[in-house]
Design a protein around this motif. Structure first.
Motif, PDB file in Angstrom:
ATOM      1  N   ARG A   1      12.240   7.965   1.373  1.00 34.59           N
ATOM      2  CA  ARG A   1      11.049   7.845   0.518  1.00 34.59           C
ATOM      3  C   ARG A   1       9.746   7.921   1.325  1.00 34.59           C
ATOM      4  NH1 ARG A   1      12.256   6.283  -4.579  1.00 34.59           N
ATOM      5  NH2 ARG A   1      10.047   5.895  -4.945  1.00 34.59           N
ATOM      6  N   CYS A   2       9.839   7.999   2.635  1.00 37.68           N
ATOM      7  CA  CYS A   2       8.640   7.929   3.474  1.00 37.68           C
ATOM      8  C   CYS A   2       7.987   9.314   3.601  1.00 37.68           C
ATOM      9  CB  CYS A   2       9.010   7.386   4.854  1.00 37.68           C
ATOM     10  SG  CYS A   2       7.634   7.415   6.012  1.00 37.68           S
ATOM     11  N   ILE A   3       6.689   9.380   3.374  1.00 38.36           N
ATOM     12  CA  ILE A   3       5.954  10.655   3.423  1.00 38.36           C
ATOM     13  C   ILE A   3       6.067  11.297   4.809  1.00 38.36           C
ATOM     14  CG2 ILE A   3       3.649  11.698   3.259  1.00 38.36           C
ATOM     15  CD1 ILE A   3       2.978   9.432   1.211  1.00 38.36           C
ATOM     16  N   SER A   4       6.121  10.447   5.816  1.00 41.91           N
ATOM     17  CA  SER A   4       6.255  10.982   7.172  1.00 41.91           C
ATOM     18  C   SER A   4       7.565  11.761   7.288  1.00 41.91           C
ATOM     19  CB  SER A   4       6.199   9.824   8.172  1.00 41.91           C
ATOM     20  OG  SER A   4       6.259  10.317   9.469  1.00 41.91           O
ATOM     21  N   TYR A   5       8.637  11.178   6.818  1.00 41.90           N
ATOM     22  CA  TYR A   5       9.929  11.883   6.832  1.00 41.90           C
ATOM     23  C   TYR A   5       9.864  13.123   5.936  1.00 41.90           C
ATOM     24  CZ  TYR A   5      14.591  13.307   5.600  1.00 41.90           C
ATOM     25  OH  TYR A   5      15.691  14.089   5.365  1.00 41.90           O
TER      26      TYR A   5
ATOM     27  N   GLY B   1       2.755  13.985   7.896  1.00 36.62           N
ATOM     28  CA  GLY B   1       2.802  12.578   8.265  1.00 36.62           C
ATOM     29  C   GLY B   1       1.999  11.725   7.301  1.00 36.62           C
ATOM     30  N   CYS B   2       1.878  10.460   7.627  1.00 39.96           N
ATOM     31  CA  CYS B   2       1.146   9.527   6.762  1.00 39.96           C
ATOM     32  C   CYS B   2       0.729   8.331   7.611  1.00 39.96           C
ATOM     33  CB  CYS B   2       2.064   9.082   5.626  1.00 39.96           C
ATOM     34  SG  CYS B   2       1.447   7.678   4.677  1.00 39.96           S
ATOM     35  N   ASP B   3      -0.465   7.828   7.341  1.00 39.24           N
ATOM     36  CA  ASP B   3      -0.986   6.699   8.131  1.00 39.24           C
ATOM     37  C   ASP B   3      -1.282   5.465   7.288  1.00 39.24           C
ATOM     38  OD1 ASP B   3      -0.962   7.901  10.623  1.00 39.24           O
ATOM     39  OD2 ASP B   3      -2.968   8.720  10.425  1.00 39.24           O
ATOM     40  N   ILE B   4      -0.923   5.491   6.018  1.00 46.24           N
ATOM     41  CA  ILE B   4      -1.402   4.432   5.126  1.00 46.24           C
ATOM     42  C   ILE B   4      -0.974   3.040   5.592  1.00 46.24           C
ATOM     43  CG2 ILE B   4      -1.290   3.524   2.747  1.00 46.24           C
ATOM     44  CD1 ILE B   4      -1.193   6.482   1.833  1.00 46.24           C
ATOM     45  N   CYS B   5       0.304   2.885   5.961  1.00 49.05           N
ATOM     46  CA  CYS B   5       0.768   1.525   6.308  1.00 49.05           C
ATOM     47  C   CYS B   5       0.181   1.044   7.639  1.00 49.05           C
ATOM     48  CB  CYS B   5       2.291   1.434   6.294  1.00 49.05           C
ATOM     49  SG  CYS B   5       3.135   2.587   7.368  1.00 49.05           S
ATOM     50  N   GLN B   6      -0.452   1.930   8.383  1.00 54.43           N
ATOM     51  CA  GLN B   6      -1.143   1.487   9.599  1.00 54.43           C
ATOM     52  C   GLN B   6      -2.638   1.276   9.333  1.00 54.43           C
ATOM     53  OE1 GLN B   6       0.399   2.977  13.528  1.00 54.43           O
ATOM     54  NE2 GLN B   6       0.717   4.789  12.275  1.00 54.43           N
TER      55      GLN B   6
ATOM     56  N   ALA C   1       0.810  -1.232   0.000  1.00 55.84           N
ATOM     57  CA  ALA C   1       0.000   0.000   0.000  1.00 55.84           C
ATOM     58  C   ALA C   1       0.840   1.278   0.000  1.00 55.84           C
ATOM     59  CB  ALA C   1      -0.918   0.007   1.229  1.00 55.84           C
ATOM     60  N   CYS C   2       2.098   1.191   0.393  1.00 54.36           N
ATOM     61  CA  CYS C   2       2.894   2.429   0.530  1.00 54.36           C
ATOM     62  C   CYS C   2       2.998   3.141  -0.825  1.00 54.36           C
ATOM     63  CB  CYS C   2       4.277   2.102   1.072  1.00 54.36           C
ATOM     64  SG  CYS C   2       5.309   3.576   1.141  1.00 54.36           S
ATOM     65  N   PRO C   3       2.528   4.381  -0.912  1.00 52.61           N
ATOM     66  CA  PRO C   3       2.469   5.037  -2.221  1.00 52.61           C
ATOM     67  C   PRO C   3       3.829   5.462  -2.763  1.00 52.61           C
ATOM     68  CG  PRO C   3       1.652   6.500  -0.502  1.00 52.61           C
ATOM     69  CD  PRO C   3       1.926   5.180   0.158  1.00 52.61           C
ATOM     70  N   THR C   4       4.844   5.508  -1.921  1.00 47.14           N
ATOM     71  CA  THR C   4       6.162   5.955  -2.389  1.00 47.14           C
ATOM     72  C   THR C   4       7.194   4.823  -2.361  1.00 47.14           C
ATOM     73  OG1 THR C   4       6.506   6.775  -0.147  1.00 47.14           O
ATOM     74  CG2 THR C   4       5.866   8.401  -1.790  1.00 47.14           C
ATOM     75  N   ASN C   5       6.708   3.593  -2.159  1.00 50.87           N
ATOM     76  CA  ASN C   5       7.618   2.428  -2.086  1.00 50.87           C
ATOM     77  C   ASN C   5       8.756   2.647  -1.099  1.00 50.87           C
ATOM     78  OD1 ASN C   5       6.376   0.724  -3.949  1.00 50.87           O
ATOM     79  ND2 ASN C   5       7.200   1.984  -5.621  1.00 50.87           N
ATOM     80  N   ALA C   6       8.381   3.023   0.099  1.00 50.82           N
ATOM     81  CA  ALA C   6       9.418   3.366   1.076  1.00 50.82           C
ATOM     82  C   ALA C   6      10.021   2.144   1.783  1.00 50.82           C
ATOM     83  CB  ALA C   6       8.845   4.334   2.107  1.00 50.82           C
ATOM     84  N   PHE C   7       9.398   0.992   1.640  1.00 49.30           N
ATOM     85  CA  PHE C   7       9.977  -0.182   2.309  1.00 49.30           C
ATOM     86  C   PHE C   7      11.008  -0.839   1.397  1.00 49.30           C
ATOM     87  CE2 PHE C   7       5.791   0.295   4.316  1.00 49.30           C
ATOM     88  CZ  PHE C   7       6.208   0.442   5.621  1.00 49.30           C
ATOM     89  N   ALA C   8      12.254  -0.859   1.876  1.00 54.72           N
ATOM     90  CA  ALA C   8      13.308  -1.510   1.101  1.00 54.72           C
ATOM     91  C   ALA C   8      13.109  -3.019   1.175  1.00 54.72           C
ATOM     92  CB  ALA C   8      14.671  -1.125   1.667  1.00 54.72           C
TER      93      ALA C   8
ATOM     94  N   SER D   1      12.075  -2.928   7.154  1.00 57.49           N
ATOM     95  CA  SER D   1      13.151  -1.993   6.838  1.00 57.49           C
ATOM     96  C   SER D   1      12.619  -0.817   6.028  1.00 57.49           C
ATOM     97  CB  SER D   1      14.234  -2.740   6.042  1.00 57.49           C
ATOM     98  OG  SER D   1      15.246  -1.835   5.704  1.00 57.49           O
ATOM     99  N   LEU D   2      12.647   0.350   6.640  1.00 54.22           N
ATOM    100  CA  LEU D   2      12.060   1.543   6.024  1.00 54.22           C
ATOM    101  C   LEU D   2      13.159   2.499   5.565  1.00 54.22           C
ATOM    102  CD1 LEU D   2       9.416   3.225   5.550  1.00 54.22           C
ATOM    103  CD2 LEU D   2       9.918   4.308   7.707  1.00 54.22           C
ATOM    104  N   ASP D   3      13.079   2.899   4.314  1.00 55.64           N
ATOM    105  CA  ASP D   3      13.995   3.915   3.784  1.00 55.64           C
ATOM    106  C   ASP D   3      13.328   5.273   3.992  1.00 55.64           C
ATOM    107  OD1 ASP D   3      15.523   5.651   2.349  1.00 55.64           O
ATOM    108  OD2 ASP D   3      15.623   4.427   0.532  1.00 55.64           O
TER     109      ASP D   3
END
Ligand code: B12
Ligand code: SF4
Ligand code: SF4
Length: 377
Positions: free
Chosen positions: A212-216, A239-244, A196-203, A207-209
């Motif tokens: 690419r994370c909207i929260s960051y 911030g962002c809540d999508i992955c939760q 679901a992550c819209p920016t493909n932030a999970f490497a 493991s979160l990059d």
């Protein structure tokens, strides 16, 4: 001793800390290694507080040398709200930031709890209490104490309760028996958050990059939002809540017991973009958002985000405010993002301002104008 622990937990619950566990101040060896690999991969982005004093994060006893035990506490911040709809006008705020700033709200209660523990122990205790702003792997400590388990989205999930929890801890020079245990539940074959992550932030799972994370990008990042990620921000201005939100463990959420964390106590779940983009001074910004987590990116960061979201949700009514920011805002970060946004929203109106911005005094704004001129932005 077990009655002392029961009394401490009773006091904690009375103060609103619904889930409490106790662990030792021993090193978190596995997590230290995972943390090192994460940093070395560049996943800490520009968060310098994650690159400084890195020897402390997995070593509570190095952070507070007198500590013998750690009381780790979770605070439910979930609040129900109507389904978000941007209505071509509103930017969305992550749930953790709807109410008052949790740093200001949780710390005093941790201190009250520490005072009650002193009374129960019958002697003066040396302690330090923390929530978030600390070089400690808070999730790993809570996981060791058995509060929950790491989800693939890297959040700590509490069985039967989900992940809408803040974590906090009291490091104390009182020897309490550790309650360490591994929660036996895991994500299993679920991959919903990763997909679901819209920016493909999970490497990879767990493991979160951050880069690419909207929260960051919307909160911690002080600079420009990379052009290739701007569309991915969607409606999120903070911030962002999508992955939760997609996580099946969050089906079990219940409303927070902390009135300060409810949407009525702070900015709530959305903000009007025209109103936001009309905030012209830092003073005005501080007056509007004082005491809420939204002060963190400052006016320049929040208006940068608002400009991008205005383009993403086609907020045509924001065009005049964007034009005003391009022409008169003292912050190059705001001028350049407003220019990009207006070019997406109303290319005709933007054309004259792009031309003018080619001569802007700031190189960042000139670059944005140049890329828009050649159709690369
Ligand atoms: C830096 C930071 C961020 C960064 C980086 C996030 C990250 N995943 O590291 C950014 C800005 C992106 C961020 C975002 C958010 N954050 Co933040 N953040 C922090 C902070 C300050 C440090 C986190 C850290 O140490 N990261 C380093 C990495 C290496 O740690 P990690 O991701 O936990 O990695 C562990 C696991 O991956 C595990 N692991 C590795 N491999 C494997 C393999 C298996 C099989 C398993 C089981 C585990 C495992 O080991 C690692 C080390 O323990 C903490 C507060 C603190 N001091 O701990 C809050 C904290 C993690 N954030 C929090 C929150 C609420 C958020 C957001 C939800 C806010 C939002 N809605 O926008 C998002 C969530 C994004 C996400 N999916 O993680 C809460 C999380 C509460 C919870 N229930 O988990 C914390 C604990 C703050 C608090 N006190 O409540 N955050
Ligand atoms: S918070 Fe949003 S952007 Fe960050 S990892 Fe989760 S879904 Fe992706
Ligand atoms: S969405 Fe699925 S994979 Fe992701 S944290 Fe929740 S249970 Fe784990």
């Amino acid at each position: 001793m077990s009655s002392l622990i029961a009394q401490i937990k009773g006091e904690a619950r009375a103060l609103g800390f619904e889930i409490v566990g106790i662990t030792s101040a021993d090193m978190l060896a596995r997590d230290d290694e995972a943390f090192r690999q994460w940093r070395e991969a560049g996943f800490a982005a520009d968060m310098d507080y994650m690159q400084r004093r890195t020897h402390l994060h997995a070593r509570p006893a190095a952070l507070v040398p007198s500590s013998l035990s750690i009381i780790t506490l979770a605070i439910n911040y979930y609040a129900t709200a109507p389904e978000f709809s941007h209505e071509n006008r509103y930017g969305r705020i992550a749930r953790y930031a709807w109410g008052r700033d949790y740093h200001l709200v949780v710390r005093p209660r941790l201190e009250r709890l520490a005072a009650r523990i002193e009374k129960l122990a019958g002697r003066r205790l040396h302690h330090r209490s923390f929530v978030d702003a600390v070089p400690l792997l808070e999730r790993a400590l809570a996981a060791r104490a058995g509060l929950g388990f790491f989800g693939k989205n890297t959040n700590l999930l509490l069985p039967q309760r989900g992940s809408w929890f803040f974590l906090s801890e009291i490091l104390i020079d009182l020897e309490l028996p550790a309650e360490d245990r591994q929660v036996k539940i895991s994500c299993g074959t679920c991959n919903r958050c990763l997909d679901a992550c819209p920016t493909n932030a999970f490497a990879a799972p767990y493991s979160l990059d951050s880069r690419r994370c909207i929260s960051y990008l919307t909160i911690e990042n002080r600079g420009a939002i990379p052009r290739e990620l701007r569309r991915g921000l969607g409606e999120w201005i903070f911030g962002c809540d999508i992955c939760q939100t997609v996580c099946p463990f969050n089906r079990f959420s219940s409303d927070t017991l902390w009135p300060e964390l409810r949407p009525e106590a702070g900015v709530g779940e959305r903000l009007d973009l025209v109103e936001l983009l009309s905030i012209a001074t830092d003073q005005e910004f501080r007056a509007r958002f004082r005491g809420t987590p939204l002060t963190r990116p400052k006016r320049r960061g929040l208006l940068r985000n608002a400009a991008i979201v205005a383009a993403n949700i086609e907020a045509a009514t924001a065009a005049p405010a964007l034009a005003e920011r391009i022409s008169h805002d003292p912050e190059p970060l705001i001028r350049s993002h407003a220019l990009w946004a207006l070019a997406q929203l109303d290319p005709q109106k933007a054309a004259r301002l792009i031309e003018k911005s080619l001569l802007d005094c700031d190189p960042q704004v000139r670059e944005e104008a140049f890329l828009l001129t050649i159709g690369e932005a």
